[in-house]
Scaffold this motif. Structure first.
Motif, mmCIF file in Angstrom:
data_model
loop_
_atom_site.group_PDB
_atom_site.id
_atom_site.type_symbol
_atom_site.label_atom_id
_atom_site.label_comp_id
_atom_site.label_asym_id
_atom_site.label_seq_id
_atom_site.Cartn_x
_atom_site.Cartn_y
_atom_site.Cartn_z
ATOM 1 N N VAL A 128 0.840 -1.195 0.000
ATOM 2 C CA VAL A 128 0.000 0.000 0.000
ATOM 3 C C VAL A 128 0.879 1.250 0.000
ATOM 4 C CG1 VAL A 128 -1.807 1.271 1.210
ATOM 5 C CG2 VAL A 128 -1.800 -1.232 1.261
ATOM 6 N N ILE A 129 0.717 2.030 -1.060
ATOM 7 C CA ILE A 129 1.517 3.260 -1.194
ATOM 8 C C ILE A 129 0.805 4.401 -0.488
ATOM 9 C CG2 ILE A 129 2.582 4.864 -2.824
ATOM 10 C CD1 ILE A 129 2.298 2.610 -4.977
ATOM 11 N N LEU A 130 1.501 5.014 0.484
ATOM 12 C CA LEU A 130 0.863 6.075 1.273
ATOM 13 C C LEU A 130 0.979 7.445 0.609
ATOM 14 C CD1 LEU A 130 2.087 5.241 4.903
ATOM 15 C CD2 LEU A 130 0.087 4.355 3.693
ATOM 16 N N GLU A 131 1.955 7.619 -0.222
ATOM 17 C CA GLU A 131 2.344 8.929 -0.774
ATOM 18 C C GLU A 131 2.618 9.907 0.371
ATOM 19 O OE1 GLU A 131 3.970 9.756 -3.277
ATOM 20 O OE2 GLU A 131 2.464 9.844 -4.862
ATOM 21 N N THR A 132 3.689 9.598 1.077
ATOM 22 C CA THR A 132 4.025 10.302 2.318
ATOM 23 C C THR A 132 4.161 11.808 2.156
ATOM 24 O OG1 THR A 132 6.317 9.730 1.854
ATOM 25 C CG2 THR A 132 5.162 8.365 3.459
ATOM 26 N N LYS A 156 4.239 1.177 1.700
ATOM 27 C CA LYS A 156 5.251 1.732 0.791
ATOM 28 C C LYS A 156 5.171 3.249 0.834
ATOM 29 C CE LYS A 156 6.024 1.802 -4.280
ATOM 30 N NZ LYS A 156 5.687 1.132 -5.555
ATOM 31 N N THR A 157 6.302 3.905 0.749
ATOM 32 C CA THR A 157 6.340 5.357 0.979
ATOM 33 C C THR A 157 5.662 6.167 -0.121
ATOM 34 O OG1 THR A 157 8.517 5.451 -0.062
ATOM 35 C CG2 THR A 157 8.455 5.299 2.355
ATOM 36 N N GLY A 183 6.130 -5.868 5.863
ATOM 37 C CA GLY A 183 7.158 -5.280 5.019
ATOM 38 C C GLY A 183 7.026 -3.770 4.912
ATOM 39 N N VAL A 184 8.149 -3.103 4.721
ATOM 40 C CA VAL A 184 8.148 -1.665 4.432
ATOM 41 C C VAL A 184 8.967 -1.462 3.160
ATOM 42 C CG1 VAL A 184 8.879 0.638 5.194
ATOM 43 C CG2 VAL A 184 7.939 -0.984 6.867
ATOM 44 N N LYS A 185 8.318 -0.870 2.181
ATOM 45 C CA LYS A 185 9.027 -0.608 0.919
ATOM 46 C C LYS A 185 9.292 0.892 0.786
ATOM 47 C CE LYS A 185 8.508 -0.902 -4.134
ATOM 48 N NZ LYS A 185 7.770 -1.511 -5.270
ATOM 49 N N ALA A 186 10.568 1.212 0.598
ATOM 50 C CA ALA A 186 10.948 2.604 0.349
ATOM 51 C C ALA A 186 11.014 2.795 -1.160
ATOM 52 C CB ALA A 186 12.308 2.894 0.973
#
Lengths: 273, 588
Positions: A128-132, A156-157, A183-186
């Motif tokens: 899931v891409i958060l669009e930080t 994901k960032t 998981g954390v995807k940068a």
């Protein structure tokens, strides 16, 4: 060297998402992924069958983006996209969260939006891409928690098309929010091995980048000097440096910039390099 | 491994013989710069006059020359420099190097002095000394054309222009009319030997140790060159002039003889403007897929260049913003056989001497009036030109302002203000040939982010990186490959290329040790000539901050970096290589 060149390569989603991408570039992307044994190729839905065919029988996964890059489409459309790309060979899907709903604190909708995609993906890995860059810290934390609750496998960032790329600060925050089992995807703006190592140190377990080859090849230099890893100016890796009034909501932009004033490195923030 | 052959030429006796460079030495120094350094150290007595017959002039290629390896067309000219008094190698692209290798030689060593002007015609194994009287006094294009008419149109010419004939210390050796072994006055050494040109045609097949293995490595490195944005995009599209705007943005573009670091009219002399205004086509050296060279048109005449360093030297350094004039002045320098970096820097120095009231001459920053005539006078060693032709160090000292010469060890500094790039500052101060950006190209990591961006203001770690790049560069200059390949290749790639092309089996660390050996031998040569740690310094200007721009308020912090550098090198605090280091490097 903290990890080996091969270990670094296995963390990379080798990415090509530009709209002008020709078929030959997808072929090149897949060939490079096979050569370097990257984790996956990350592509737009239209290329899924071609990539799946090229990577068939290999250890390289096919990762396809969903609701990309805005995340503002209908849940049904996201779910349909996910179902179709998985049917056509995708083993991972990277969906964009509904950013507006998250900022509205409409958490039930956000959760449901993700859950539908997880369900449609039918066992495929969902990130899931958060669009930080469009969020303040509390919204990022909330996005992580909701993604976890909805059954996603990664947070994901960034998309790489938004106002900011990945920063170690955000990766660290997301890692803390989701714990050690998720998981954390940068992704976004990761162009060098130093960027990559910073993200890994901050807690990333996957890296999305269109510079995979350059990162791996560049990392070979690390074997000849420790000096590459000397610290840089702190602002280089700070999300507040990346903040942009032209690209972000005013209140988000100001939220980032306000932190510069109280930052312990304030006196070093003179030049923009 | 077999010995490689050197063609040893005596100009006094007009004789030539083949002598071997032993396989042992080849393994320790490779070819090119390393071979030249070894020969010069062994065969040249200390404190000789560089312009005397006792000096050697060595044209050398390396184990990768004329192979399928990208950019493997370069050659090195090694000698004792009349400009610096140091050991010196000047590196040149074009097409001369492959002809030398195909003729069966790894080097041509020139000793002595001819009694009258001659040129050397090497047609594979046939060596002839021919009179150069008909071309003596002629400029580079005419000389090249006439000598090709006299020999073979498929041959290649390395020649001097009037500047070399007049033993001007800024004289270069030219190949393919506009490629230069530019720096250090190597052309003056050639002129002092009464040698107008070396013309070579080689037709022999160049063999490598393992063709299949080399094909594999070449295929890989070609892919890397294509993948890298600098070698596949910036350099092909804009040439080296792509740096103008970038370096100016960082406040590093030396302006008005390094008095400032930002040039207001940089856009007008940028690579982007070059493409829009004077670009004709790209120029590729032998075997080069990058094609950073430019053919341009200025005032109706086509010529090669100008490169970034030339644009700077004849442009911002002198306050000049006219790109077309810069291209024309560059063409003039090429015809006369002059090093544009040292020439432009020395003119800039003269302009500041005038500005400060030390020199009375019709020179002022930004004014091109009379400069073409001055460039001609420099080449002909006439009038004020004769004084400028000695280089900035002697010029500024003569007019009681040595601090206005922007040089290290007598060699004019190139187009990057060291105050905004600490590693580059250290690399410049410790360079064995003086003020040079290519002994260890720290602009790569400190500005271009290749292979990765490092903090340009930080001094910690810089000694280690300078050491790494200096050693690698020495090895690369001995293979010989273009410096731009470092944007795409890593150390191991170079080692793989050498391993596939030769009988040597080296890994990255062993390759770096070859470079380190060359570096230390160069240092020993310079120490023998009286150089010491006090010469590892920069002009005092760099201890005062720049007034404005992207590098304002910065100064060079050399002392701390220098001590760390000596320590990493295994040298004493006086900059002398220790016995243990020399033993480790197997240098007797």
């Amino acid at each position: 060297m903290p990890i080996t060149v091969d270990e670094l390569a296995k963390l990379i989603d080798h990415t090509r998402l530009k709209p002008e991408t020709k078929r030959v570039k997808i072929q090149e992307l897949c060939e490079e992924a096979l050569t370097y044994e990257f984790a996956s190729v990350c592509i737009n839905p239209v290329h899924v069958e071609f990539a799946a065919e090229l990577l068939s029988g290999s250890s390289v996964d096919v990762c396809v983006v969903i609701g990309f890059p805005l995340g503002a489409t209908l849940t049904e459309v996201k779910a349909f996209e996910a179902r179709e790309v998985v049917r056509k060979g995708a083993t991972e899907v990277d969906m964009v969260i509904n950013v507006g709903a998250l900022r509205d604190k409409n958490y039930d909708f956000v959760r449901s939006d993700i859950r539908e995609v997880v369900s449609a993906a039918d066992g495929a890995i969902v990130k899931v891409i958060l669009e930080t860059g469009l969020l303040i810290d509390e919204e990022k934390r909330q996005g992580c928690i909701i993604s976890k609750e909805a059954g996603a496998h990664f947070v994901k960032t960034s998309t790489g098309f938004g106002p900011m790329g990945a920063t170690p600060y955000d990766v660290q925050l997301m890692r803390k929010a989701v714990g050690n089992k998720m998981g954390v995807k940068a992704a976004g703006g990761i162009r060098t091995f130093k960027d990559a190592l910073r993200m890994i140190n901050a807690g990333a377990t996957r890296l999305g980048t269109s510079s995979g080859v350059s990162i791996v090849e560049g990392y070979r230099w690390a074997g000849y000097s420790d000096a590459w890893l000397e610290p840089d100016k702190p602002c280089w890796t700070c999300p507040s440096r990346q903040a942009s009034l032209a690209k972000q909501p005013k209140e988000v932009y100001l939220w980032y910039k306000e932190r510069c004033v109280t930052c312990p490195h304030r006196d070093e923030n003179i030049f923009n390099d | 491994m077999k010995d490689v052959q050197i063609l040893w030429v005596s100009l006094r006796q007009q004789s030539a013989k083949e002598v071997p460079f032993s396989s042992d030495n080849y393994a320790k120094f490779l070819g090119g710069r390393g071979l030249g350094v070894k020969l010069l150290y062994d065969r040249v007595n200390p404190e000789i006059d560089p312009l005397s017959p006792d000096n050697l002039l060595i044209f050398a290629v390396g184990p990768l020359t004329a192979t399928s390896v990208p950019t493997a067309g370069r050659f090195a000219v090694v000698t004792k420099s009349p400009l610096t008094g140091t050991i010196f190698d000047s590196n040149c692209g074009g097409y001369f190097g492959p002809q030398l290798r195909r003729a069966g030689f790894t080097a041509v060593v020139i000793e002595g002095r001819a009694t009258s002007p001659v040129y050397l015609w090497i047609n594979d194994d046939e060596i002839e000394f021919r009179s150069a009287e008909p071309v003596w006094g002629k400029e580079v294009s005419n000389t090249t054309d006439q000598l090709l008419d006299e020999t073979d149109r498929k041959a290649q010419v390395a020649c001097i222009g009037p500047a070399g004939e007049n033993q001007v210390k800024l004289a270069s050796i030219m190949n393919d009319k506009h490629r230069a072994a530019g720096r250090g006055g190597v052309g003056a050494v050639m002129g002092a030997k009464n040698l107008k040109a070396v013309v070579i045609q080689g037709t022999k097949k160049v063999t490598v140790s393992d063709e299949k293995q080399l094909d594999q490595v070449v295929s890989r490195v070609r892919r890397l060159l294509k993948k890298d944005s600098i070698t596949n995009k910036s350099l092909p599209v804009y040439g080296t002039a792509v740096l103008v705007n970038l370096i100016n943005e960082y406040g590093l573009l030396p302006t008005y003889n390094f008095q400032e670091g930002t040039f207001n009219d940089a856009e007008g002399v940028s690579g982007e403007k070059l493409l829009e205004r004077i670009f004709v086509k790209r120029y590729h050296c032998f075997g080069c897929p990058i094609g950073c060279g430019r053919i341009t048109r200025a005032y109706g005449e086509e010529g090669g260049g100008p490169e970034y360093e030339t644009i700077w030297a004849l442009g911002p350094q002198c306050g000049i913003n006219d790109l077309e004039w810069i291209a024309a002045a560059n063409n003039r320098c090429n015809e006369l056989g002059l090093d544009t970096i040292s020439l432009g820097s020395t003119i800039g120095c003269a302009m500041e001497l005038v500005q400060k009231g030390n020199l009375d001459a019709q020179l002022s920053f930004g004014d091109t009036e009379g400069l073409i005539k001055l460039i001609d006078e420099i080449a002909l060693a006439k009038g004020l030109g004769a004084e400028l032709g000695e280089g900035s160090k002697i010029l500024a000292t003569r007019y009681n302002a040595p601090e206005l010469a922007m040089q290290v060890k007598g060699l004019e500094l190139p187009a990057y203000d060291p105050r905004g790039v600490q590693g580059h500052a250290l690399a410049s101060a410790t360079s064995n040939r003086g003020g040079c950006h290519l002994r260890g190209y720290m602009i790569g990591p400190e500005i271009l982010g290749s292979p990765v961006l490092v903090d340009r203001d930080r001094i910690e770690g810089k000694a280690g990186l300078v050491n790494l790049f200096q050693n690698l560069s020495a090895a690369m200059d001995s293979m010989i490959l273009c410096r731009f390949t470092t944007f795409a290749f890593s150390v191991q790639d170079y080692a793989d290329l050498v391993t596939a092309a030769t009988d040597l089996s080296v890994n990255g660390k062993e390759l770096l040790q070859i470079g380190e050996r060359i570096w230390n031998l160069e240092r020993l040569f310079n120490i023998r000539e009286g150089f010491s740690a006090k010469d590892d310094c920069l002009p005092p200007r760099f201890s005062k901050p720049l007034p404005e721009g992207g590098s304002r308020n910065r100064i060079v912090h050399l002392e701390k970096m220098l001590l760390e550098y000596y320590r990493i090198r295994g040298w004493s605090s006086q900059g002398h290589p220790s016995k243990a280091k020399l033993k480790q490097l197997n240098i007797q």
